[in-house]
Motif scaffolding. Sequence first.
Motif, PDB file in Angstrom:
ATOM      1  N   ALA A  25       0.849  -1.194   0.000  1.00 18.33           N
ATOM      2  CA  ALA A  25       0.000   0.000   0.000  1.00 18.33           C
ATOM      3  C   ALA A  25       0.884   1.244   0.000  1.00 18.33           C
ATOM      4  CB  ALA A  25      -0.911   0.011   1.217  1.00 18.33           C
ATOM      5  N   PHE A  26       0.314   2.357  -0.458  1.00 21.78           N
ATOM      6  CA  PHE A  26       0.990   3.649  -0.378  1.00 21.78           C
ATOM      7  C   PHE A  26      -0.077   4.734  -0.387  1.00 21.78           C
ATOM      8  CE2 PHE A  26       0.524   2.945  -4.899  1.00 21.78           C
ATOM      9  CZ  PHE A  26       0.255   4.209  -5.434  1.00 21.78           C
ATOM     10  N   SER A  27       0.304   5.932   0.044  1.00 26.09           N
ATOM     11  CA  SER A  27      -0.662   7.030   0.043  1.00 26.09           C
ATOM     12  C   SER A  27      -0.496   7.850  -1.222  1.00 26.09           C
ATOM     13  CB  SER A  27      -0.488   7.915   1.281  1.00 26.09           C
ATOM     14  OG  SER A  27       0.776   8.504   1.287  1.00 26.09           O
ATOM     15  N   CYS A  28      -1.624   8.267  -1.738  1.00 21.74           N
ATOM     16  CA  CYS A  28      -1.675   9.109  -2.929  1.00 21.74           C
ATOM     17  C   CYS A  28      -2.585  10.275  -2.564  1.00 21.74           C
ATOM     18  CB  CYS A  28      -2.222   8.294  -4.096  1.00 21.74           C
ATOM     19  SG  CYS A  28      -1.854   8.996  -5.685  1.00 21.74           S
ATOM     20  N   GLY A  29      -1.980  11.394  -2.180  1.00 27.10           N
ATOM     21  CA  GLY A  29      -2.772  12.493  -1.628  1.00 27.10           C
ATOM     22  C   GLY A  29      -3.336  12.054  -0.295  1.00 27.10           C
ATOM     23  N   GLN A  30      -4.642  12.174  -0.135  1.00 26.72           N
ATOM     24  CA  GLN A  30      -5.308  11.753   1.097  1.00 26.72           C
ATOM     25  C   GLN A  30      -5.820  10.311   1.028  1.00 26.72           C
ATOM     26  OE1 GLN A  30      -5.512  13.644   3.916  1.00 26.72           O
ATOM     27  NE2 GLN A  30      -4.196  15.073   2.830  1.00 26.72           N
ATOM     28  N   ALA A  31      -5.651   9.671  -0.123  1.00 24.27           N
ATOM     29  CA  ALA A  31      -6.188   8.328  -0.333  1.00 24.27           C
ATOM     30  C   ALA A  31      -5.106   7.265  -0.151  1.00 24.27           C
ATOM     31  CB  ALA A  31      -6.782   8.222  -1.731  1.00 24.27           C
ATOM     32  N   ILE A  32      -5.526   6.068   0.173  1.00 26.03           N
ATOM     33  CA  ILE A  32      -4.631   4.921   0.286  1.00 26.03           C
ATOM     34  C   ILE A  32      -4.890   3.998  -0.901  1.00 26.03           C
ATOM     35  CG2 ILE A  32      -4.007   2.881   1.651  1.00 26.03           C
ATOM     36  CD1 ILE A  32      -3.199   5.466   2.988  1.00 26.03           C
ATOM     37  N   VAL A  33      -3.801   3.656  -1.600  1.00 22.70           N
ATOM     38  CA  VAL A  33      -3.861   2.688  -2.694  1.00 22.70           C
ATOM     39  C   VAL A  33      -3.283   1.397  -2.141  1.00 22.70           C
ATOM     40  CG1 VAL A  33      -2.945   2.116  -4.966  1.00 22.70           C
ATOM     41  CG2 VAL A  33      -3.641   4.467  -4.463  1.00 22.70           C
ATOM     42  N   GLN A  34      -3.975   0.277  -2.401  1.00 18.40           N
ATOM     43  CA  GLN A  34      -3.495  -1.002  -1.879  1.00 18.40           C
ATOM     44  C   GLN A  34      -3.776  -2.116  -2.871  1.00 18.40           C
ATOM     45  OE1 GLN A  34      -5.459  -1.543   1.849  1.00 18.40           O
ATOM     46  NE2 GLN A  34      -7.483  -1.259   0.997  1.00 18.40           N
ATOM     47  N   THR A  35      -3.045  -3.209  -2.701  1.00 15.55           N
ATOM     48  CA  THR A  35      -3.274  -4.356  -3.563  1.00 15.55           C
ATOM     49  C   THR A  35      -4.742  -4.766  -3.454  1.00 15.55           C
ATOM     50  OG1 THR A  35      -2.474  -5.836  -1.830  1.00 15.55           O
ATOM     51  CG2 THR A  35      -0.903  -5.224  -3.525  1.00 15.55           C
ATOM     52  N   GLY A  36      -5.306  -5.167  -4.583  1.00 16.56           N
ATOM     53  CA  GLY A  36      -6.718  -5.507  -4.649  1.00 16.56           C
ATOM     54  C   GLY A  36      -7.558  -4.401  -5.250  1.00 16.56           C
ATOM     55  N   ASP A  37      -7.056  -3.146  -5.236  1.00 12.00           N
ATOM     56  CA  ASP A  37      -7.777  -2.038  -5.864  1.00 12.00           C
ATOM     57  C   ASP A  37      -7.859  -2.268  -7.370  1.00 12.00           C
ATOM     58  OD1 ASP A  37      -7.975  -0.762  -3.427  1.00 12.00           O
ATOM     59  OD2 ASP A  37      -6.590   0.870  -3.913  1.00 12.00           O
ATOM     60  N   THR A  38      -8.904  -1.761  -7.998  1.00 10.56           N
ATOM     61  CA  THR A  38      -9.003  -1.823  -9.450  1.00 10.56           C
ATOM     62  C   THR A  38      -8.202  -0.663 -10.052  1.00 10.56           C
ATOM     63  OG1 THR A  38     -10.951  -0.410  -9.607  1.00 10.56           O
ATOM     64  CG2 THR A  38     -11.336  -2.792  -9.316  1.00 10.56           C
ATOM     65  N   GLU A  39      -7.944  -0.776 -11.338  1.00  8.58           N
ATOM     66  CA  GLU A  39      -7.221   0.301 -12.028  1.00  8.58           C
ATOM     67  C   GLU A  39      -8.024   1.603 -11.985  1.00  8.58           C
ATOM     68  OE1 GLU A  39      -4.817   1.030 -16.205  1.00  8.58           O
ATOM     69  OE2 GLU A  39      -6.122  -0.705 -16.017  1.00  8.58           O
ATOM     70  N   LEU A  40      -9.329   1.524 -12.122  1.00  8.20           N
ATOM     71  CA  LEU A  40     -10.193   2.699 -12.045  1.00  8.20           C
ATOM     72  C   LEU A  40     -10.093   3.361 -10.670  1.00  8.20           C
ATOM     73  CD1 LEU A  40     -12.326   4.489 -13.408  1.00  8.20           C
ATOM     74  CD2 LEU A  40     -14.065   2.910 -12.550  1.00  8.20           C
ATOM     75  N   GLU A  41     -10.091   2.562  -9.602  1.00  8.41           N
ATOM     76  CA  GLU A  41      -9.955   3.111  -8.242  1.00  8.41           C
ATOM     77  C   GLU A  41      -8.615   3.821  -8.076  1.00  8.41           C
ATOM     78  OE1 GLU A  41     -12.553   0.038  -5.504  1.00  8.41           O
ATOM     79  OE2 GLU A  41     -10.588  -0.629  -6.204  1.00  8.41           O
ATOM     80  N   VAL A  42      -7.544   3.196  -8.571  1.00 11.78           N
ATOM     81  CA  VAL A  42      -6.212   3.807  -8.459  1.00 11.78           C
ATOM     82  C   VAL A  42      -6.169   5.121  -9.236  1.00 11.78           C
ATOM     83  CG1 VAL A  42      -3.759   3.539  -8.990  1.00 11.78           C
ATOM     84  CG2 VAL A  42      -5.046   1.608  -8.059  1.00 11.78           C
ATOM     85  N   ASN A  43      -6.706   5.115 -10.461  1.00  8.35           N
ATOM     86  CA  ASN A  43      -6.695   6.336 -11.268  1.00  8.35           C
ATOM     87  C   ASN A  43      -7.528   7.445 -10.639  1.00  8.35           C
ATOM     88  OD1 ASN A  43      -5.009   5.111 -13.110  1.00  8.35           O
ATOM     89  ND2 ASN A  43      -6.614   4.652 -14.575  1.00  8.35           N
ATOM     90  N   SER A  44      -8.611   7.100  -9.964  1.00  6.71           N
ATOM     91  CA  SER A  44      -9.422   8.128  -9.301  1.00  6.71           C
ATOM     92  C   SER A  44      -8.689   8.712  -8.095  1.00  6.71           C
ATOM     93  CB  SER A  44     -10.780   7.575  -8.893  1.00  6.71           C
ATOM     94  OG  SER A  44     -10.674   6.666  -7.828  1.00  6.71           O
TER      95      SER A  44
END
Length: 95
Positions: A25-44
């Motif tokens: 996982a890592f933070s992107c702004g105020q959001a957390i990106v983690q394994t299992g996220d979809t590409e659309l979720e990561v891009n948002s």
Amino acid sequence: MKKVNKSILSALATIAILGCGVASAFSCGQAIVQTGDTELEVNSKCGQPINSNFVVISPWGVAKKSTYDIGQGKFYQILIFKDDKLVNIQNGSRH
């Protein structure tokens, strides 16, 4: 005592292997990106990747490798997507 020592050594070996620039996982702004996220979720959460292409990567086979710039002074994030799910996160070079 021996069982505890083996457990500790096993845990340390796992940390050493996984600690080589790989994260779950890592933070992107105020959001957390983690394994299992979809590409659309990561891009948002992070915006569009600066680079993206399909590659053959063991153990996933053909997968999408995308690089995200999450800010000055931070590591580029190299993400591997398989079947539209984030399966691997790696730290790239520092921006």
